[in-house]
Scaffold this active site. Structure first.
Site, short mmCIF file in Angstrom:
data_model
loop_
_atom_site.label_atom_id
_atom_site.label_comp_id
_atom_site.label_asym_id
_atom_site.label_seq_id
_atom_site.Cartn_x
_atom_site.Cartn_y
_atom_site.Cartn_z
N ARG A 92 0.83 -1.20 0.00
CA ARG A 92 0.00 0.00 0.00
C ARG A 92 0.86 1.26 0.00
NH1 ARG A 92 -2.56 -3.59 3.67
NH2 ARG A 92 -4.65 -4.20 3.06
N ASP A 152 -9.64 -4.56 8.51
CA ASP A 152 -8.65 -5.49 9.08
C ASP A 152 -9.19 -6.11 10.37
OD1 ASP A 152 -5.84 -4.35 7.61
OD2 ASP A 152 -7.45 -2.92 7.92
N ARG A 155 -11.65 -8.76 9.54
CA ARG A 155 -10.95 -9.99 9.15
C ARG A 155 -10.44 -10.73 10.39
NH1 ARG A 155 -7.70 -6.59 4.53
NH2 ARG A 155 -9.08 -7.03 2.77
N HIS A 179 -2.74 0.73 8.33
CA HIS A 179 -3.53 -0.20 7.53
C HIS A 179 -2.56 -0.81 6.52
CE1 HIS A 179 -6.59 -2.04 5.11
NE2 HIS A 179 -6.41 -1.22 4.08
#
Length: 317
Positions: A92, A152, A155, A179
């Site tokens: 990212r 996240d 998850r 993140h």
């Protein structure tokens, strides 16, 4: 007569993520109206038509779209997904330079059309982009933040629930920090049906030993890479998690969510945007809840902040 609450939500960028967010909002009834903005006029018109054609089957919601940014005017919430997308094998943070420039240019324009809006960035790398946007506009406190580690954390809870053989609604726990690859799983505060993870047993055996914890934390970090490798983008779950953030804002719910905002001293961290448990209301991102951390969690969180700070410095922040 009572004044009708502004429940207009704009979505900026109609790629796979923006479209998933709009669809999730539509089927959940998250917004009173949706405005979709993208520089690709044909794409945005097609998405508006496709969503409107299902209007019989969902709660009432007016949907408009345009390649003119004025379509976002007078929004209560603006969701930004625009920018270059993450490619297979790309972190990212490698997306940073392109999307930082976009955020700096776009944010003042959005506030010009919706001065009281709460703007939520989903564009990656969301922490760096959120900081750039915050610096680019003179917004009210909390009115710019990022989607952070809300997905996240979802998850994380899903994987814990699978191991515990329980519904995910019974699991409470947070991922914090970046993140991205340096994010931290807060195992010390995980609760499963009210039982701390340290004490959770099935058939007399501890379920979440050190090896299992390490494996689950790794799965959370690598989830996006696996999905991107398989289908090119993550979009469905981020659509749902963003709709949940929108509902917390429009409903003034004071919901605690791990969103990304510019930190001002929590855990001795300042000057970077990262995710911590944050109260979300009609005023956007409010106070930070400083969950008690183990020593290793605190050091990991501070290292995550340092990782982000290094990227900021490399970009000339």
């Amino acid at each position: 007569m009572p004044v009708e609450q502004n429940a207009k939500v704009s979505v900026v960028g109609m790629g796979s993520v923006g479209t998933a967010i709009a669809y999730a909002c539509l089927i959940r009834g998250s917004a009173g109206s949706l405005a979709l903005y993208d520089i690709n006029a044909g794409k945005v018109r097609a998405e508006v038509l496709d969503l409107n054609h299902g209007s019989q089957f969902v709660p009432h919601c007016r949907i408009a779209g345009s390649d003119d940014i004025s379509v976002t005017a007078n929004s209560a919430v603006v969701i930004v997904t625009a920018g270059a997308k993450q490619k297979p094998g790309q972190s990212r943070l490698e997306l940073a330079a392109t999307n930082v420039a976009m955020a700096r240019s776009l944010t003042p324009q959005l506030f010009e059309h919706s001065p009281d809006a709460v703007i939520v960035f989903v564009t990656n790398p969301v922490d760096i982009v959120t900081l750039a946007a915050t610096q680019a506009a003179d917004a009210a406190p909390g009115h710019i933040f990022g989607s952070g580690t809300v997905l996240d954390s979802s998850r994380f809870r899903y994987l814990i629930a699978e191991r515990a053989d329980l519904a995910v609604g019974n699991v409470h726990g947070f991922i914090v920090g970046e993140h991205g690859d340096s994010e931290i799983s807060l195992w010390s505060s995980v609760s499963i049906g009210g039982v701390p993870a340290d004490h959770f047993r099935r058939d007399g055996a501890l379920v979440f030993d050190e090896g299992t914890r390490t494996h689950i934390s790794s799965e959370v970090i690598n989830a996006a890479y696996e999905i991107i490798a398989g289908k090119g983008a993550t979009n469905l779950a981020i659509g749902l998690s963003t709709a949940r953030i929108i509902e917390a804002i429009l409903g003034d719910q004071h919901r605690v969510l791990p969103v990304s905002s510019v930190q001002q001293g929590a855990y001795q961290i300042a000057g970077v945007a990262l995710s911590l448990p944050t109260v979300i209301s009609a005023h956007g991102a409010g106070r930070i809840l400083e969950v008690p951390l183990s020593v290793s969690e605190l050091l990991g969180l501070q290292a995550s902040a340092s990782t982000l700070l290094e990227v900021q410095q490399s970009l000339g922040f």
